[in-house]
Write a protein that holds these residues in place. Structure first.
Motif, PDB file in Angstrom:
ATOM      1  N   TRP A   1     -20.736 -67.101  36.724  1.00 15.81           N
ATOM      2  CA  TRP A   1     -21.032 -65.771  36.192  1.00 15.81           C
ATOM      3  C   TRP A   1     -22.526 -65.531  35.958  1.00 15.81           C
ATOM      4  N   GLY A   2     -23.221 -66.482  35.393  1.00 11.80           N
ATOM      5  CA  GLY A   2     -24.645 -66.314  35.096  1.00 11.80           C
ATOM      6  C   GLY A   2     -25.532 -66.220  36.329  1.00 11.80           C
ATOM      7  N   ARG A   3     -25.026 -66.683  37.464  1.00 12.47           N
ATOM      8  CA  ARG A   3     -25.816 -66.646  38.703  1.00 12.47           C
ATOM      9  C   ARG A   3     -25.544 -65.404  39.536  1.00 12.47           C
ATOM     10  N   ILE A   4     -24.512 -64.645  39.194  1.00 17.47           N
ATOM     11  CA  ILE A   4     -24.144 -63.473  39.987  1.00 17.47           C
ATOM     12  C   ILE A   4     -25.068 -62.325  39.626  1.00 17.47           C
ATOM     13  N   LYS A   5     -25.737 -61.809  40.629  1.00 18.33           N
ATOM     14  CA  LYS A   5     -26.656 -60.678  40.434  1.00 18.33           C
ATOM     15  C   LYS A   5     -25.971 -59.408  40.891  1.00 18.33           C
ATOM     16  N   GLY A   6     -26.053 -58.361  40.106  1.00 20.79           N
ATOM     17  CA  GLY A   6     -25.478 -57.080  40.510  1.00 20.79           C
ATOM     18  C   GLY A   6     -23.967 -57.056  40.326  1.00 20.79           C
ATOM     19  N   ASP A   7     -23.305 -56.328  41.199  1.00 18.36           N
ATOM     20  CA  ASP A   7     -21.860 -56.128  41.136  1.00 18.36           C
ATOM     21  C   ASP A   7     -21.138 -57.431  41.488  1.00 18.36           C
ATOM     22  N   PRO A   8     -20.276 -57.937  40.598  1.00 17.97           N
ATOM     23  CA  PRO A   8     -19.572 -59.191  40.878  1.00 17.97           C
ATOM     24  C   PRO A   8     -18.370 -59.027  41.818  1.00 17.97           C
ATOM     25  N   GLU A   9     -17.940 -57.793  42.053  1.00 18.45           N
ATOM     26  CA  GLU A   9     -16.729 -57.569  42.858  1.00 18.45           C
ATOM     27  C   GLU A   9     -16.793 -58.192  44.250  1.00 18.45           C
ATOM     28  N   PRO A  10     -17.860 -57.999  45.024  1.00 19.29           N
ATOM     29  CA  PRO A  10     -17.896 -58.637  46.353  1.00 19.29           C
ATOM     30  C   PRO A  10     -17.806 -60.166  46.267  1.00 19.29           C
ATOM     31  N   TYR A  11     -18.408 -60.736  45.252  1.00 18.63           N
ATOM     32  CA  TYR A  11     -18.359 -62.185  45.052  1.00 18.63           C
ATOM     33  C   TYR A  11     -16.922 -62.645  44.838  1.00 18.63           C
ATOM     34  N   VAL A  12     -16.201 -61.942  43.962  1.00 23.24           N
ATOM     35  CA  VAL A  12     -14.821 -62.308  43.652  1.00 23.24           C
ATOM     36  C   VAL A  12     -13.932 -62.103  44.876  1.00 23.24           C
ATOM     37  N   ARG A  13     -14.102 -60.999  45.565  1.00 25.78           N
ATOM     38  CA  ARG A  13     -13.277 -60.728  46.749  1.00 25.78           C
ATOM     39  C   ARG A  13     -13.517 -61.768  47.842  1.00 25.78           C
ATOM     40  N   ARG A  14     -14.750 -62.173  48.000  1.00 25.28           N
ATOM     41  CA  ARG A  14     -15.031 -63.218  49.000  1.00 25.28           C
ATOM     42  C   ARG A  14     -14.301 -64.508  48.628  1.00 25.28           C
ATOM     43  N   ILE A  15     -14.260 -64.837  47.353  1.00 28.03           N
ATOM     44  CA  ILE A  15     -13.505 -66.017  46.921  1.00 28.03           C
ATOM     45  C   ILE A  15     -12.025 -65.843  47.264  1.00 28.03           C
ATOM     46  N   LEU A  16     -11.480 -64.643  47.020  1.00 26.66           N
ATOM     47  CA  LEU A  16     -10.074 -64.388  47.367  1.00 26.66           C
ATOM     48  C   LEU A  16      -9.822 -64.692  48.839  1.00 26.66           C
ATOM     49  N   TYR A  17     -10.666 -64.148  49.697  1.00 24.59           N
ATOM     50  CA  TYR A  17     -10.478 -64.320  51.135  1.00 24.59           C
ATOM     51  C   TYR A  17     -10.632 -65.777  51.546  1.00 24.59           C
ATOM     52  N   THR A  18     -11.695 -66.414  51.089  1.00 21.11           N
ATOM     53  CA  THR A  18     -11.949 -67.788  51.525  1.00 21.11           C
ATOM     54  C   THR A  18     -10.909 -68.753  50.965  1.00 21.11           C
ATOM     55  N   GLU A  19     -10.460 -68.546  49.750  1.00 21.14           N
ATOM     56  CA  GLU A  19      -9.400 -69.398  49.195  1.00 21.14           C
ATOM     57  C   GLU A  19      -8.117 -69.222  49.992  1.00 21.14           C
ATOM     58  N   ASN A  20      -7.780 -67.992  50.307  1.00 21.44           N
ATOM     59  CA  ASN A  20      -6.574 -67.750  51.095  1.00 21.44           C
ATOM     60  C   ASN A  20      -6.679 -68.432  52.452  1.00 21.44           C
ATOM     61  N   ILE A  21      -7.845 -68.353  53.059  1.00 20.81           N
ATOM     62  CA  ILE A  21      -8.060 -69.011  54.347  1.00 20.81           C
ATOM     63  C   ILE A  21      -7.930 -70.524  54.201  1.00 20.81           C
ATOM     64  N   SER A  22      -8.504 -71.071  53.138  1.00 16.44           N
ATOM     65  CA  SER A  22      -8.393 -72.513  52.899  1.00 16.44           C
ATOM     66  C   SER A  22      -6.939 -72.930  52.777  1.00 16.44           C
ATOM     67  N   TRP A  23      -6.148 -72.108  52.114  1.00 21.42           N
ATOM     68  CA  TRP A  23      -4.733 -72.434  51.951  1.00 21.42           C
ATOM     69  C   TRP A  23      -4.040 -72.511  53.296  1.00 21.42           C
ATOM     70  N   TRP A  24      -4.284 -71.521  54.181  1.00 23.99           N
ATOM     71  CA  TRP A  24      -3.579 -71.602  55.457  1.00 23.99           C
ATOM     72  C   TRP A  24      -4.196 -72.619  56.381  1.00 23.99           C
ATOM     73  N   ARG A  25      -5.447 -72.944  56.224  1.00 23.51           N
ATOM     74  CA  ARG A  25      -6.052 -73.985  57.060  1.00 23.51           C
ATOM     75  C   ARG A  25      -5.525 -75.359  56.675  1.00 23.51           C
ATOM     76  N   ARG A  26      -5.305 -75.563  55.384  1.00 22.57           N
ATOM     77  CA  ARG A  26      -4.779 -76.853  54.922  1.00 22.57           C
ATOM     78  C   ARG A  26      -3.277 -76.959  55.118  1.00 22.57           C
ATOM     79  N   ARG A  27      -2.674 -75.837  55.484  1.00 18.20           N
ATOM     80  CA  ARG A  27      -1.233 -75.789  55.707  1.00 18.20           C
ATOM     81  C   ARG A  27      -0.448 -76.210  54.475  1.00 18.20           C
ATOM     82  N   ARG A  28      -0.976 -75.856  53.314  1.00 19.58           N
ATOM     83  CA  ARG A  28      -0.269 -76.152  52.065  1.00 19.58           C
ATOM     84  C   ARG A  28       0.987 -75.308  51.944  1.00 19.58           C
TER      85      ARG A  28
END
Length: 170
Positions: free
Chosen positions: A53-80
């Motif tokens: 949180w302390g490192r996020i500059k400006g609007d945090p929404e794009p940061y959070v959404r990118r985490i959503l996308y990349t985590e979802n991708i990690s899940w399907w890449r790991r085939r969990r």
């Protein structure tokens, strides 16, 4: 820097969570097709956001959404999550007015792979360009194009009654 209890950072983070959790949950649900996985995805994204949180500059929404996308991708890449889960109805504030159409669309989306569903959500729900989608997912532009084409063709095959909706996106 992390969110520290009692700090102004904590208040700002709390305000962000209260204001944006519903929208983030809708996106997570569309990405995963499952309420429980969507909740896990949002919790993971918010946890990682709190740590940075302390490192996020400006609007945090794009940061959070990118985490959503990349985590979802990690899940399907790991085939969990090997099995496809039938999409259940979502009763959130932005639920479609036409329940029959929503149900048909959810059933059709459940027939797609996680990768195909993710690409369609980014392209048509999040309204990202092909290039933006490729950047977010860390894949090539050609892969986005072919995955979109394959996903739309699959939707046409499994839900021909949604033809108008699918044709409008092509």
């Amino acid at each position: 820097m992390r969110v520290h209890p009692g700090s102004s950072d904590e208040a700002a983070f709390h305000a962000f969570v209260v204001a944006r959790t519903a929208a983030l949950s809708r996106t997570a649900y569309l990405l995963t097709g499952d309420h429980h996985l969507a909740e896990d995805l949002v919790q993971t994204a918010l946890f990682k956001t709190a740590k940075a949180w302390g490192r996020i500059k400006g609007d945090p929404e794009p940061y959070v959404r990118r985490i959503l996308y990349t985590e979802n991708i990690s899940w399907w890449r790991r085939r969990r999550h090997l099995r496809e889960v039938a999409v259940e109805g979502y009763d959130g504030p932005a639920a479609a007015a036409d329940v029959d159409l929503r149900f048909a669309l959810e059933q059709a989306l459940a027939q797609l792979s996680i990768k195909q569903r993710t690409v369609l959500v980014l392209r048509y729900f999040e309204d990202l360009t092909e290039a933006q989608t490729a950047q977010v997912l860390g894949i090539g532009l050609g892969t986005v194009k072919s995955t979109t084409r394959q996903a739309l063709a699959r939707l046409r095959a499994v839900a021909p009654h949604l033809g108008e909706l699918v044709e409008a996106t092509s």
